[in-house]
Design a protein around this motif. Sequence first.
Motif, PDB file in Angstrom:
ATOM      1  N   UNK A 186      16.083  27.396 -68.343  1.00  0.00           N
ATOM      2  CA  UNK A 186      14.858  26.697 -68.009  1.00  0.00           C
ATOM      3  C   UNK A 186      15.052  25.194 -67.954  1.00  0.00           C
ATOM      4  N   UNK A 187      15.826  24.649 -68.894  1.00  0.00           N
ATOM      5  CA  UNK A 187      16.092  23.211 -68.910  1.00  0.00           C
ATOM      6  C   UNK A 187      16.888  22.783 -67.679  1.00  0.00           C
ATOM      7  N   UNK A 188      17.825  23.619 -67.272  1.00  0.00           N
ATOM      8  CA  UNK A 188      18.611  23.291 -66.078  1.00  0.00           C
ATOM      9  C   UNK A 188      17.737  23.279 -64.832  1.00  0.00           C
ATOM     10  N   UNK A 189      16.775  24.191 -64.785  1.00  0.00           N
ATOM     11  CA  UNK A 189      15.862  24.200 -63.653  1.00  0.00           C
ATOM     12  C   UNK A 189      14.984  22.949 -63.661  1.00  0.00           C
ATOM     13  N   UNK A 190      14.583  22.504 -64.853  1.00  0.00           N
ATOM     14  CA  UNK A 190      13.818  21.260 -64.950  1.00  0.00           C
ATOM     15  C   UNK A 190      14.630  20.086 -64.417  1.00  0.00           C
ATOM     16  N   UNK A 191      15.932  20.093 -64.677  1.00  0.00           N
ATOM     17  CA  UNK A 191      16.797  19.029 -64.176  1.00  0.00           C
ATOM     18  C   UNK A 191      16.847  19.041 -62.649  1.00  0.00           C
ATOM     19  N   UNK A 192      16.860  20.240 -62.065  1.00  0.00           N
ATOM     20  CA  UNK A 192      16.866  20.347 -60.609  1.00  0.00           C
ATOM     21  C   UNK A 192      15.567  19.795 -60.036  1.00  0.00           C
ATOM     22  N   UNK A 193      14.439  20.122 -60.667  1.00  0.00           N
ATOM     23  CA  UNK A 193      13.160  19.579 -60.214  1.00  0.00           C
ATOM     24  C   UNK A 193      13.173  18.052 -60.274  1.00  0.00           C
ATOM     25  N   UNK A 194      13.757  17.500 -61.333  1.00  0.00           N
ATOM     26  CA  UNK A 194      13.846  16.040 -61.452  1.00  0.00           C
ATOM     27  C   UNK A 194      14.684  15.460 -60.317  1.00  0.00           C
ATOM     28  N   UNK A 195      15.758  16.148 -59.955  1.00  0.00           N
ATOM     29  CA  UNK A 195      16.603  15.702 -58.839  1.00  0.00           C
ATOM     30  C   UNK A 195      15.820  15.741 -57.526  1.00  0.00           C
ATOM     31  N   UNK A 196      15.017  16.783 -57.337  1.00  0.00           N
ATOM     32  CA  UNK A 196      14.213  16.905 -56.123  1.00  0.00           C
ATOM     33  C   UNK A 196      13.228  15.732 -56.017  1.00  0.00           C
ATOM     34  N   UNK A 197      12.571  15.420 -57.125  1.00  0.00           N
ATOM     35  CA  UNK A 197      11.614  14.314 -57.128  1.00  0.00           C
ATOM     36  C   UNK A 197      12.309  12.981 -56.897  1.00  0.00           C
ATOM     37  N   UNK A 198      13.481  12.797 -57.504  1.00  0.00           N
ATOM     38  CA  UNK A 198      14.217  11.546 -57.335  1.00  0.00           C
ATOM     39  C   UNK A 198      14.716  11.373 -55.904  1.00  0.00           C
ATOM     40  N   UNK A 199      15.050  12.489 -55.260  1.00  0.00           N
ATOM     41  CA  UNK A 199      15.561  12.413 -53.885  1.00  0.00           C
ATOM     42  C   UNK A 199      14.434  12.216 -52.866  1.00  0.00           C
ATOM     43  N   UNK A 200      13.185  12.503 -53.275  1.00  0.00           N
ATOM     44  CA  UNK A 200      12.043  12.393 -52.366  1.00  0.00           C
ATOM     45  C   UNK A 200      10.885  11.676 -53.069  1.00  0.00           C
ATOM     46  N   UNK A 201      11.093  10.435 -53.509  1.00  0.00           N
ATOM     47  CA  UNK A 201      10.052   9.741 -54.278  1.00  0.00           C
ATOM     48  C   UNK A 201       8.776   9.536 -53.471  1.00  0.00           C
ATOM     49  N   UNK A 202       7.656   9.957 -54.065  1.00  0.00           N
ATOM     50  CA  UNK A 202       6.374   9.785 -53.414  1.00  0.00           C
ATOM     51  C   UNK A 202       6.203  10.591 -52.135  1.00  0.00           C
ATOM     52  N   UNK A 203       7.003  11.616 -51.947  1.00  0.00           N
ATOM     53  CA  UNK A 203       6.987  12.407 -50.717  1.00  0.00           C
ATOM     54  C   UNK A 203       6.873  13.890 -51.069  1.00  0.00           C
TER      55      UNK A 203
END
Length: 220
Positions: A78-95
């Motif tokens: 679950x924590x690793x999946x949270x890290x992936x979500x963080x990467x997704x948000x960082x790669x698409x800020x405000x989008x």
Amino acid sequence: MTKKIWSREADADVADATPRLRPRERIVTTAEDLFHRYGIRGVGVEAIAEAAGTNKMTLYRHFGSKDDLVVEYLNCKGKKSDEVWAEIEAANPGDPIGQLLHFVRKAAQFIAEDERGCDLANAALELSQTDHPARRVIEEFKAQHRARLANICRAAGATQPEILADALSLLIEGARVNRRSLGAGGPSATLVPACEAMIASFGVDLTGRRSGPPTGGATT
């Protein structure tokens, strides 16, 4: 039919994969790999201890039971999946539309590369007892995942964000099953365009946003 279980002779790569970690870290890392490959029921604590280069006494010193180790395994996933979500948000800020499409591509890539699918979903199938301590971990994580996806759908302008989130989740879960039954070249290969069509059908403007082949990463 007896389910295949791990043995050092059958999988020497796993046995020698984590020699420099501390005992607890070795046990958790080894359990993650073996549970993912062979299932929770297919691997016993003795096999995990052996593969981790330790013994059952040490394993039980860190984890009171196999169930405790399973809970830790699922929390780590679950924590690793949270890290992936963080990467997704960082790669698409405000989008949020970019985040939604990125999520779909990551899911498709994971399915294409790993036929075993989602560890939490697999665990839910194996652990049929409703009172198993891991069930709460699975249910809480999946609820958080759904809420996060619905929030992104809402921010992306979907007309019914909760229903779109459910529809995407069902498409992805179905693709995981299809990947195992028909392989990477079956209908699961069309997951990205299928999800994009679903997203567009809920009013999200994908003009100029249609993605190419899925790239990188994994999510649950």
